[in-house]
Design an enzyme around this catalytic site. Structure first.
Site, PDB file in Angstrom:
ATOM      1  N   ALA A   1      15.437  52.661  40.905  1.00 55.31           N
ATOM      2  CA  ALA A   1      16.541  53.533  40.504  1.00 55.31           C
ATOM      3  C   ALA A   1      16.967  53.245  39.076  1.00 55.31           C
ATOM      4  O   ALA A   1      17.227  54.172  38.290  1.00 55.31           O
ATOM      5  CB  ALA A   1      17.723  53.358  41.458  1.00 55.31           C
ATOM      6  N   TYR A   2      17.048  51.971  38.728  1.00 52.42           N
ATOM      7  CA  TYR A   2      17.473  51.580  37.379  1.00 52.42           C
ATOM      8  C   TYR A   2      16.474  52.067  36.332  1.00 52.42           C
ATOM      9  O   TYR A   2      16.849  52.676  35.320  1.00 52.42           O
ATOM     10  CB  TYR A   2      17.619  50.063  37.323  1.00 52.42           C
ATOM     11  N   THR A   3      15.187  51.822  36.583  1.00 55.50           N
ATOM     12  CA  THR A   3      14.155  52.237  35.637  1.00 55.50           C
ATOM     13  C   THR A   3      14.119  53.756  35.501  1.00 55.50           C
ATOM     14  O   THR A   3      14.042  54.291  34.386  1.00 55.50           O
ATOM     15  CB  THR A   3      12.780  51.700  36.081  1.00 55.50           C
TER      16      THR A   3
END
Length: 285
Positions: A165-167
């Site tokens: 999700a962060y990437t």
């Protein structure tokens, strides 16, 4: 680059301007808000934690600066629009903005991430940055331009395991930044994105000395960065010193994206001794 010294004319580089920081309750966002104020700008701060963000605003006022704060949910369009209106109504305009808010699930392999948690990361990073720029650009166009800086990460440029999700969110922010830079390049608004590597935020502090040591050794410079180093870069990108820079992804990573720097080089036919370099992040300064 520095933000707490005046120019040769005795005026801060952002004197008379209005800056907005979203995700300003602590860490990089709070330090950037203070750096904007030190550079001469009036500052409007937004974050989910109303008490914490008001505390940062009060610290700016106590130091002689001008600041206002409001609770802000970056995924809610009305909340984002209200924060921009606060800047215009309270201080008379908007000239610089830093979209710093982030959220998402804890690190885990992709198949273990709950879909709702993934959506939360995309809502804050991608939708939040989109909404921020949408209303910030509208305000800046009414005041003959400005500069927007978005917060990404080197994980948005080079993927990191267990951070789906962060990437994805940070890569989305980089894409949005480039589109916005093109949309407004000839209308007086510059849009750039910073991509930090390991920075000594409250998260890394809480992780303890060993995590900090390993994070520092992951960079060619052999140390972690500071929140102030990120803040200085953001303020510089919003200043006239960066007036011909737009659409750029600026790594603040101690050289990580430059490539790989092995602690020792293998030489064919020769035995390799164990590395003697056990530097701490601070020793690499």
């Amino acid at each position: 680059m520095t933000t707490d010294t005046a120019t040769h004319e005795g005026v801060g580089p952002l004197d008379g301007r209005v800056a907005l920081v979203v995700g300003a309750s602590r860490g990089i966002g709070a330090d950037t808000a203070r750096a904007f104020a030190a550079a001469g700008a009036a500052v409007v701060l937004g974050a989910r934690d109303a008490d914490a963000v008001e505390g940062v605003a009060e610290s700016i006022r106590s130091a002689g600066g001008r600041a206002a704060a409001a609770r802000t949910d970056v995924g809610d369009e009305a909340s984002v629009a209200a924060l921009v209106r606060l800047a215009v109504d309270r201080f008379g305009g908007l000239h610089a903005a830093f979209n710093n808010a982030t959220d998402g699930p804890l690190p885990a392999p992709l198949d273990e991430i709950d879909a709702d948690d993934f959506d939360r990361g995309i809502r804050t990073n991608v939708r939040g940055t989109f909404l921020g720029m949408k209303y910030q650009a509208k305000a800046m166009l009414a005041f003959h331009g400005g500069a927007i800086v978005n917060m990404a990460s080197i994980a948005g440029v080079q993927a990191t395991a267990n951070l789906a999700a962060y990437t994805a969110g940070k890569a989305g922010i980089i894409g949005l930044t480039r589109v916005a830079a093109l949309d407004y390049a000839d209308r007086g608004i510059r849009v750039n994105v910073v991509a930090p590597g390991p920075i000594l935020t409250h998260h890394l502090r809480a992780a303890g000395p060993e995590a900090q040591r390993l994070a520092g050794l992951s960079t060619p410079m052999g140390r972690v960065g500071t929140t102030r180093e990120v803040a200085d870069a953001v303020v510089w990108l919003c200043s006239d010193q960066a007036s011909f820079i737009t659409g750029v992804t600026l790594p603040i990573d101690g050289g990580q994206l430059a490539g790989h720097k092995p602690p020792q080089m293998y030489r064919p036919g020769r035995p390799m001794a164990a590395p003697a370099d056990d530097r701490t992040p601070e020793e690499g300064r």
